[in-house]
Design an enzyme around this catalytic site. Structure first.
Site: not given
Ligand code: ADP
Length: 408
Positions: A187, A292, A338, A391, A218-219, A98, A14, A7, A248, A342
């Site tokens: 996605h 964060r 993410g 994924e 991030n996306g 992927r 990964k 991926n 974005r 979270n």
């Molecule tokens: P990617 O799309 O690169 O796989 P992720 O799914 O890892 O990204 O998501 C990254 C996002 O998740 C970042 O904006 C990060 O700040 C957010 N994130 C991760 N942990 C937390 C948290 N505890 N609270 C708020 N946002 C978080």
């Protein structure tokens, strides 16, 4: 059956090796036998590699000319060195890749043949950062394993090939659509996984559920999933459409682009940089595209960070409303990736704004959710789920399914 999943992103890769039974799969993902994370985005010409095998975790940095150089040294750690998990490459049954863009040609997971490669190559024009690297990974894998090892492409667009023409056509000249300028959505592997997992958690048949899945990483994108199929999604011709994201912009008035071209003389690559890398949470806050850091800045009283969060939540609610309208109602709202997994404050704000749809959160569960749980209040007619994005497991499952069907 040992299944290797590759991926790759634009600055990371990964790879995961799982040993799966030949027959029915367990509902939960078994831990990988071996996995590797590679990051080549931090230092030009260098790649940081972290490999976890059954007996050891190793971390190294190597020099690379191009991202494709990284695959061989990483893959060879499956059968050599401290993190070794197998005796040799011939113990791997299939490789799943992927692939971000499969257009409408690929409606499902597909065994890679020279024709399939040629078709994937066509979509490099639409997803240059991704498809080209993915093709390199497919070609490099063939060099490493030889032409007889089956390779399979799992497409991020495939899940959304079920959306109607009304959802897919952009209301420009019709010839856009004829030339492939249409909504594809992305996605898809994550939305497919989240919707399948949601049905399992709810103990309901996917064939009766209307779900809005929110992939917020991030996306970020939404999918409206009716009876197991995607019927609408927020990303479009490119992954720039729809929700506000880390860096974005998501959907903006196209008139802004005409204005910037006309009055500030911006060219395509400058617009690309502005909209893909300098917008979203980063653009509005002026601080960061990382949620964060936005939350930390809000705690310190930063008003632009607060505004960035508010715009993000506002646009997320608006788009969820659109998805619910397409579905004609919603049985569950699913948060994943993410931010979805979270960011309790965001989930709280969104669910409060959408209370009119019948959503009621259990505040305690929202603050500290176990992964893959229902965090709605007992009396809430609409359920709210938090699901860990996986994924790689979905790709492994797809490979397993195809092997079961004889890899046709
Ligand atoms: P990617 O799309 O690169 O796989 P992720 O799914 O890892 O990204 O998501 C990254 C996002 O998740 C970042 O904006 C990060 O700040 C957010 N994130 C991760 N942990 C937390 C948290 N505890 N609270 C708020 N946002 C978080």
């Amino acid at each position: 059956m040992n299944i290797l999943v590759i991926n790759g992103g634009s600055s990371t890769l990964k790879a995961t090796l799982r040993s799966l039974p030949d027959g029915d799969l367990p509902p939960d993902a078994p831990s990988p036998l071996w996995d590797a994370q590679v990051d080549w985005g931090r230092n030009p010409g260098k790649a940081q590699i972290r490999v976890r095998g059954p007996a050891a975790v190793t971390e190294t940095e190597i020099d690379i000319q191009s991202p494709a150089d990284v695959l061989k040294p990483v893959i060879e750690t499956i059968w050599s060195g401290q993190s070794k998990a197998l005796d040799g490459p011939n113990q791997i049954a299939v490789i799943g890749h992927r692939v971000v863009h499969g257009g409408i040609a690929f409606q499902e997971t597909t065994r890679i043949t020279p024709d399939v490669r040629a078709e994937i190559r066509k979509y490099c024009e639409f997803a240059p950062e991704h498809n080209r690297l993915e093709l390199e990974a497919i070609e490099e894998s063939e060099q490493i394993f030889g032409p007889d090892l089956p390779q399979v492409a799992v497409f991020d667009t495939a899940f959304h090939t079920s959306i109607s023409q009304a959802a897919a056509v952009y209301p420009g000249p019709y010839e856009w659509f004829e030339k492939g300028i249409r909504r594809y959505g992305f996605h898809g592997i994550s939305h497919q996984y989240a919707s399948r997992r949601a049905a399992l958690i709810l103990g309901r048949d996917p064939a009766v559920l209307r779900l809005v899945t929110c992939h917020l990483g991030n996306g970020a994108s939404l999918a409206a999933v009716r009876y197991g199929k995607s019927v609408d999604t927020t990303m479009g011709f490119t992954p720039l459409d729809g929700l506000m994201m880390g860096t974005r912009s998501g959907s903006i008035d196209p008139g802004i682009l005409i204005y910037l071209v006309r009055h500030q003389g911006l060219r395509a690559d400058e617009l690309d940089r502005l909209l893909n890398r300098e917008s979203g949470l980063k653009g509005v806050s002026g601080i960061s595209g990382d949620m964060r850091e936005i939350l930390d800045a809000i705690d310190k009283g930063d008003e632009r960070a607060r505004l960035a969060f508010d715009v993000y939540a506002h646009r997320l609610c608006r788009e969820i409303g659109g998805m619910v309208a397409t579905l004609g109602g919603m049985d569950a709202l699913v948060f994943t990736a993410g931010i979805g997994e979270n960011c309790a404050p965001l989930r709280a704000v969104v669910c409060e704004k959408l209370a009119f749809l019948g959503i009621q959160l259990d505040a305690g569960k929202n603050e500290h959710p176990a992964m893959d749980t229902d965090i709605a209040a007992a009396e809430s007619p609409v359920r709210v789920l938090v699901i860990r994005a996986d994924e790689d497991w979905e790709i492994a499952r797809e490979c397993h399914r195809l092997c079961g069907e004889g890899l046709t």
